[in-house]
Design a protein around this motif. Structure first.
Motif, PDB file in Angstrom:
ATOM      1  N   CYS A 162      75.531 -11.731 -60.295  1.00  0.00           N
ATOM      2  CA  CYS A 162      76.312 -11.000 -61.290  1.00  0.00           C
ATOM      3  C   CYS A 162      77.785 -11.300 -61.112  1.00  0.00           C
ATOM      4  O   CYS A 162      78.268 -11.413 -59.997  1.00  0.00           O
ATOM      5  N   HIS A 190      77.472  -2.361 -61.470  1.00  0.00           N
ATOM      6  CA  HIS A 190      76.325  -1.963 -60.646  1.00  0.00           C
ATOM      7  C   HIS A 190      76.383  -2.679 -59.307  1.00  0.00           C
ATOM      8  O   HIS A 190      77.148  -3.624 -59.116  1.00  0.00           O
ATOM      9  N   LEU A 214      70.061  -5.972 -59.647  1.00  0.00           N
ATOM     10  CA  LEU A 214      70.138  -7.170 -60.497  1.00  0.00           C
ATOM     11  C   LEU A 214      68.798  -7.458 -61.151  1.00  0.00           C
ATOM     12  O   LEU A 214      67.801  -7.508 -60.449  1.00  0.00           O
ATOM     13  N   CYS A 242      74.379  -4.363 -67.965  1.00  0.00           N
ATOM     14  CA  CYS A 242      75.185  -5.551 -67.688  1.00  0.00           C
ATOM     15  C   CYS A 242      74.641  -6.722 -68.517  1.00  0.00           C
ATOM     16  O   CYS A 242      73.773  -6.556 -69.377  1.00  0.00           O
ATOM     17  N   CYS A 302      73.941  -9.661 -66.746  1.00  0.00           N
ATOM     18  CA  CYS A 302      73.504 -10.609 -65.729  1.00  0.00           C
ATOM     19  C   CYS A 302      71.992 -10.813 -65.770  1.00  0.00           C
ATOM     20  O   CYS A 302      71.265 -10.134 -66.483  1.00  0.00           O
TER      21      CYS A 302
HETATM   22 ZN   LIG Z   1      75.378  -7.535 -63.649  1.00  0.00          ZN
END
Ligand SMILES: [Zn+2]
Length: 254
Positions: A41, A57, A62, A67, A69
């Motif tokens: 990320c 975060h 992840l 997000c 990512c």
């Molecule tokens: Zn992220």
């Protein structure tokens, strides 16, 4: 084991760049044989197309639902086409596991590994000797490899049995057609070189739609019917048999 036994991975669809060194994401992140690509990320994060500098975060979350990512994949080939990525490299199915976030373009995953690879013919090196070297970088993934034909995919390599005759035949045939097309399309021009076998290299002085006037050495002018000048595929040069070349005295005059 690349994918843990207890995992049932999701299968997505994505594109890769195929470099001499192997597979890369479109943003240049390398994919390595025998190990999953792990999402990162924040720029320049592995596997993300867009990362955020201010991560929302922790590293243990992840990819995060809030997000951008994760390792991206579309849901299928049609989806990949819709977002305009289908023409951007080689594509194929990809296993996704760990945390997988669904979004409108497909998925973002924590872990990813190629399941199979589809090669557009123009992504495959032209020379067969180069194909072998380049293909090794894909074979290392243990994924089955296909060639994208006009309407169907042709099996080219399987992890179990190696090269598939159908794929090799298809490739040889399309290469052959390319040579023939090129040979027909190409017209000899003044200054081109023609190997007159056993005699030497001649230079084209003039052509019409029937024959070429070539000069061998300093002053030997020869006429050769165009149909007798062929492209040697191995040496990539124009050639003709010496007995098809007729002397032409006209050019010797000042
Ligand atoms: Zn992220």
């Amino acid at each position: 084991m690349i994918i843990p036994d207890y995992i049932s991975p999701i299968v997505g669809y994505r594109v890769w760049r195929w470099k001499a060194t192997g597979l890369q994401s479109l943003n240049g992140v390398p994919w390595l044989p025998g190990r999953p690509l792990v999402a990162g990320c924040g720029p320049p994060a592995g596997g993300t197309i867009v990362g955020r500098a201010d991560a929302v975060h922790g590293a243990d979350e992840l990819p995060h639902s809030d997000c951008t990512c994760g390792v991206y994949a579309a849901k299928n080939l049609e989806h990949l086409r819709q977002i305009g990525y289908a023409q951007r490299g080689i594509h194929g199915e990809v296993y996704l596991w760990g945390t997988v976030v669904e979004h409108k373009l497909g998925w973002r995953a924590q872990f990813a590994y190629p399941k199979n690879l589809f090669l557009p013919p123009d992504a495959i090196p032209f020379k067969l000797s180069e194909i072998d070297a380049r293909l090794k970088t894909l074979i290392a993934f243990g994924a089955d490899i296909f060639i994208l034909g006009d309407h169907v995919s042709i099996r080219f390599w399987t992890n179990d049995s190696g090269f598939d005759a159908a794929g090799v035949d298809y490739l040889l045939k399309t290469r052959q057609e390319y040579y023939i097309h090129r040979q027909r399309e190409r017209t000899l021009k003044k200054g081109d070189r023609v190997a007159v076998l056993g005699q030497g290299i001649a230079v084209v002085e003039h052509t019409d739609d029937q024959e070429a006037l070539v000069v061998l050495g300093k002053k030997l002018a020869l006429r050769i019917a165009l149909k007798d000048i062929v492209l040697n595929q191995q040496y990539m040069r124009w050639e003709c048999e010496a007995n098809n070349a007729r002397g032409n005295n006209a050019l010797r005059k000042p």
